[in-house]
Scaffold this active site. Structure first.
Site, PDB file in Angstrom:
ATOM      1  N   CYS A   2       0.797  -1.232   0.000  1.00 58.22           N
ATOM      2  CA  CYS A   2       0.000   0.000   0.000  1.00 58.22           C
ATOM      3  C   CYS A   2       0.831   1.285   0.000  1.00 58.22           C
ATOM      4  CB  CYS A   2      -0.894   0.038   1.228  1.00 58.22           C
ATOM      5  SG  CYS A   2      -1.931  -1.393   1.420  1.00 58.22           S
ATOM      6  N   ARG A  27       5.622  -0.619  -5.555  1.00 54.95           N
ATOM      7  CA  ARG A  27       5.512  -1.325  -4.296  1.00 54.95           C
ATOM      8  C   ARG A  27       4.526  -2.496  -4.371  1.00 54.95           C
ATOM      9  NH1 ARG A  27       7.357   1.725  -0.050  1.00 54.95           N
ATOM     10  NH2 ARG A  27       5.890   0.688   1.311  1.00 54.95           N
ATOM     11  N   TRP A  79      -3.071  -2.813  -1.379  1.00 49.97           N
ATOM     12  CA  TRP A  79      -2.669  -4.219  -1.555  1.00 49.97           C
ATOM     13  C   TRP A  79      -3.528  -4.995  -0.575  1.00 49.97           C
ATOM     14  CZ3 TRP A  79      -0.098  -8.345   0.917  1.00 49.97           C
ATOM     15  CH2 TRP A  79       0.567  -9.255   0.081  1.00 49.97           C
ATOM     16  N   ASN A 105      -2.290   2.629   5.512  1.00 51.66           N
ATOM     17  CA  ASN A 105      -1.390   1.486   5.329  1.00 51.66           C
ATOM     18  C   ASN A 105      -1.269   0.796   6.676  1.00 51.66           C
ATOM     19  OD1 ASN A 105      -0.927   2.466   2.802  1.00 51.66           O
ATOM     20  ND2 ASN A 105       1.196   3.076   3.160  1.00 51.66           N
ATOM     21  N   GLY A 106      -1.245  -0.519   6.682  1.00 52.86           N
ATOM     22  CA  GLY A 106      -1.096  -1.238   7.952  1.00 52.86           C
ATOM     23  C   GLY A 106      -2.326  -2.076   8.236  1.00 52.86           C
ATOM     24  N   GLU A 488      19.358 -17.871  -4.477  1.00 51.36           N
ATOM     25  CA  GLU A 488      18.954 -16.544  -4.949  1.00 51.36           C
ATOM     26  C   GLU A 488      18.640 -16.585  -6.447  1.00 51.36           C
ATOM     27  OE1 GLU A 488      17.883 -13.853  -3.914  1.00 51.36           O
ATOM     28  OE2 GLU A 488      18.274 -12.395  -5.491  1.00 51.36           O
ATOM     29  N   LYS A 492      15.046 -15.473  -7.924  1.00 46.23           N
ATOM     30  CA  LYS A 492      14.883 -14.400  -8.908  1.00 46.23           C
ATOM     31  C   LYS A 492      14.079 -14.916 -10.097  1.00 46.23           C
ATOM     32  CE  LYS A 492      15.749 -11.672  -7.599  1.00 46.23           C
ATOM     33  NZ  LYS A 492      16.071 -10.910  -6.429  1.00 46.23           N
ATOM     34  N   GLU A 495      10.329 -15.489  -9.079  1.00 46.86           N
ATOM     35  CA  GLU A 495       9.515 -14.321  -8.751  1.00 46.86           C
ATOM     36  C   GLU A 495       9.185 -13.452  -9.953  1.00 46.86           C
ATOM     37  OE1 GLU A 495      11.014 -11.887  -5.478  1.00 46.86           O
ATOM     38  OE2 GLU A 495      13.036 -11.891  -6.268  1.00 46.86           O
ATOM     39  N   HIS A 511      20.616 -37.552  -3.534  1.00 46.78           N
ATOM     40  CA  HIS A 511      19.769 -37.963  -2.405  1.00 46.78           C
ATOM     41  C   HIS A 511      18.308 -37.607  -2.654  1.00 46.78           C
ATOM     42  CE1 HIS A 511      23.343 -39.052  -0.249  1.00 46.78           C
ATOM     43  NE2 HIS A 511      23.843 -37.836  -0.374  1.00 46.78           N
ATOM     44  N   LYS A 608       6.905  -4.809  -3.073  1.00 49.69           N
ATOM     45  CA  LYS A 608       8.306  -4.462  -2.853  1.00 49.69           C
ATOM     46  C   LYS A 608       8.674  -4.576  -1.382  1.00 49.69           C
ATOM     47  CE  LYS A 608      12.403  -2.930  -3.861  1.00 49.69           C
ATOM     48  NZ  LYS A 608      13.304  -4.016  -4.292  1.00 49.69           N
TER      49      LYS A 608
HETATM   50  C1  G6P Z   1       9.471  -8.816  -0.384  1.00 48.83           C
HETATM   51  C2  G6P Z   1      10.005  -8.668  -1.794  1.00 48.83           C
HETATM   52  C3  G6P Z   1      11.350  -9.380  -1.896  1.00 48.83           C
HETATM   53  C4  G6P Z   1      12.301  -8.853  -0.835  1.00 48.83           C
HETATM   54  C5  G6P Z   1      11.712  -9.018   0.567  1.00 48.83           C
HETATM   55  C6  G6P Z   1      12.545  -8.353   1.648  1.00 48.83           C
HETATM   56  O1  G6P Z   1       9.072 -10.118  -0.148  1.00 48.83           O
HETATM   57  O2  G6P Z   1       9.099  -9.189  -2.740  1.00 48.83           O
HETATM   58  O3  G6P Z   1      11.902  -9.141  -3.184  1.00 48.83           O
HETATM   59  O4  G6P Z   1      13.523  -9.533  -0.924  1.00 48.83           O
HETATM   60  O5  G6P Z   1      10.431  -8.413   0.595  1.00 48.83           O
HETATM   61  O6  G6P Z   1      12.530  -6.965   1.487  1.00 48.83           O
HETATM   62  P1  G6P Z   1      13.502  -5.998   2.271  1.00 48.83           P
HETATM   63  O7  G6P Z   1      13.068  -4.616   1.889  1.00 48.83           O
HETATM   64  O8  G6P Z   1      13.279  -6.272   3.740  1.00 48.83           O
HETATM   65  O9  G6P Z   1      14.890  -6.314   1.869  1.00 48.83           O
END
Ligand code: G6P
Length: 613
Positions: A2, A27, A79, A105-106, A488, A492, A495, A511, A608
């Protein structure tokens, strides 16, 4: 997640609000809305106008009527948490007389209880949201001769939960009241006009002078200034600070997407993370913000790293660096799990919270849990002054610049660099020799150019990504230092391209996951030229023997017997190799997502920074 924007001044609010909401699109959100106070006319008093839609900010812009005039307004991107994405559930929410409008927001935790009480008193709810409770609650506390801020304060005293809010009152169009508790609100100071938002990126086109509200603070914002105060009406003085990020950082700068731009910004981001922190004379790192002297650091017996998503994986690389360079046991754990398992907090453990945004609620809650139990927490954070940065006892700012795309790339790389600095500093306090310290210092200095070299392979990686993008799924493997890279890399890819991707330690292949290997499930393999090279090559042989396709990311070419394709990356020192091996995987995921026509910067269902539980 949000976003909030607000404007008060001589101009029409809605163009700023729409532009601000567009800046917050990154976001992640599912609906958007605006409210303005339309000024009184000769025949009618001032009144609220609200426009809100399920969908994108562009849909909202198309829906806003031509006569939507007013110099006081608020806007929101939602959101969904309480109730599906819909026009009715989109913010702003209003009371039944359409006098009060709120964006939020929240999460209001006692929303059900408040809703029942308000309904019994005659409020008619028009949405399923917790936010609508706030609109009715503020209206219930609003007296004809009272001030909006008093009503907001009285209402918030009854609220349990987190919020960043902005409130309009049709009868007091000379002000907007904002409040913060666990969800950021920043004020922007203009020339005879004022702004507010949940994120500076919505404001930087208009002003660089900002004021960050603290938790438990409110502000009355008028066109000619602002007043900050506490929930008990005690005035607090807040000095404005200047935003030092370049305005250009908030544009795509000619790149097709923010993600591609941010991948290409990594050499500069790494330079900034390193800037002023390398000490060649003592072959160590200077980290002014740790707030721990050498004696205190020597007493630390263990390091526990906490983060979510990519921040957690960057923490895994960080843990590896700390163990190798400082020989202190170090471990990374998802903050989202840690906070719920009644963790044992030890006095000689150093806790390190990792967060690009500094807002991730799970990470913040983990920090608060450690602190409540008397533990010491450092933050590795990109956003200066963010909630997590403020909550920690000290830390390292990344200075990577704003990261807009949902998937983290440059902040990830800068986080690993920050951990390398911490590990070097720690190591040199313990038993890392000056020669080894120098080896790491010069390897760190070489990183930006080595990253540039990898980025030059963009076109080649794009070609390969297009060839692999239509796979059923992909396996990512690595061993020891290479395993967090594989994790990672898989994260990536999944996502942003929605291709299923799974990471495994190469040592674990036989295994279990070897059963999955077939021509339809290709493998991306980390093959650094280190002491485990032969073992990694053996794993490739096992995959090829089962007709699996292999893309190797290696320091030396891997021939067609063991890999169908090979990307060769420059070699650093073994401890820092993971950082470089990860860069081509970012481009691989990006180009696979583009080939599949995905919304690269705003992948479905993701946000985000996840500011709710
Ligand atoms: C969300 C995003 C991820 C990110 C994570 C942590 O889940 O989709 O891409 O890595 O938050 O975010 P931060 O701002 O705490 O690094």
């Amino acid at each position: 997640m949000c976003g909030i924007v607000a404007y008060i001044g001589p101009k029409d609010a809605s163009p700023f609000l729409l532009e601000g909401l567009q800046r917050l699109e990154y976001r992640g959100y599912d609906s958007a809305g605006l409210a303005v106070v339309a000024p009184a006319t000769r025949t009618a008093p001032a009144r609220l106008k609200v426009c809100k839609v399920k969908g994108r900010v562009a849909d909202l812009a198309a829906a806003v009527p031509a006569r939507f005039k007013g110099g006081t307004g608020i806007g929101h991107t939602r959101w969904a948490t309480h109730g599906v994405p819909s026009d009715a559930n989109a913010h702003p929410h209003t009371d039944n007389e359409d006098r009060i409008a709120v964006v939020h927001n929240g999460i209001v935790e006692n929303a059900d209880e408040l809703r029942a009480k308000l309904t019994a008193d005659g409020a008619v709810f028009r949405s399923e949201t917790d936010t609508e409770v706030l609109a009715h609650l503020i209206a219930a506390h609003r007296t004809d001769d009272g001030e909006l801020e008093d009503a907001v304060r009285a209402a918030l005293k009854l609220v349990v939960g987190t919020y960043g809010i902005a409130v309009l009152d049709a009868e007091q169009p000379d002000r907007i009241v904002v409040a913060r508790n666990g969800s950021p609100i920043v004020l922007g100071i203009g020339e005879k006009e004022m702004f507010a938002a949940s994120d500076v990126s919505a404001l930087v086109r208009y002003t660089r002078q900002v004021v960050h509200l603290e938790d438990g603070e409110l502000a009355t914002v008028r066109a000619d200034g602002f007043r900050t105060f506490t929930e008990d009406a005690r005035t607090v003085t807040r000095q404005p600070s200047t935003v030092d990020w370049e305005i250009g950082s908030y544009d795509t700068g000619g790149y097709a997407h923010y993600l591609l731009k941010e991948i290409h910004e990594q050499p500069g981001a790494v330079e900034r993370t390193l800037s002023g922190r390398l000490d060649e004379r003592f072959a160590t790192a200077h980290l002014g913000g740790l707030n721990l002297d050498a004696r205190e650091l020597r007493e630390i017996r263990r390091v526990k790293i906490l983060g979510c998503g990519s921040a957690y994986y960057a923490g895994e690389m960080g843990a590896q660096l700390i163990e190798e360079l400082a020989r202190i046991p170090a471990h990374s754990e998802p903050a989202s799990e840690f906070r719920y398992r009644n963790p044992v907090i030890e006095a000689d453990t150093l806790y390190v919270a990792v967060s690009q945004s500094g807002e991730t609620y799970d990470t913040l809650a983990a920090v608060q849990e450690v602190k409540r139990k008397g533990g010491r927490v450092l933050g590795v954070v990109n956003t200066v002054g963010s909630a997590i940065a403020r909550e920690c006892d000290g830390g390292i700012y990344l200075h990577a610049g704003p990261e807009i795309s949902v998937a983290s790339t440059k902040a990830f790389t800068s986080t690993v660099v920050a951990f390398a600095l911490l590990a070097l500093h720690f190591g040199r306090i313990h038993d890392l020799s000056p020669a080894d310290g120098r080896r790491i210092v010069s390897a760190l200095k070489a990183l930006p150019d080595q990253i540039r070299e990898i980025l030059e392979q963009d076109a080649e990686i794009a070609r390969l990504a297009a060839a692999y993008a239509d796979s059923q799924g992909m396996m990512f493997i690595g061993r020891v230092r290479g395993y967090p890279v594989a994790r990672e890399g898989a994260q990536k890819l999944k996502e942003i391209s929605y291709v299923h991707a799974e990471a495994y330690p190469a040592s674990e292949l036989k295994h279990g996951p070897l059963a999955l290997i077939s021509p339809e499930l290709p493998t991306v393999a980390m093959v650094p030229d280190d002491e485990l090279l032969d073992k990694n090559l053996t794993a490739l042989g096992e995959i090829k023997a089962r007709e699996g396709r292999v893309l190797a990311v290696a320091h030396r070419p891997v021939g067609p017997r063991l890999a169908d394709h090979c990307l060769v990356v420059p070699k650093s020192e073994p401890e820092l190799d993971p950082l470089l091996l990860n860069i081509p995987l970012q481009l691989f995921a990006y180009h696979a997502a583009v080939a599949l026509g995905r919304d690269v910067d705003k992948p479905r269902n993701l946000a985000k920074s996840v500011t709710v539980e």
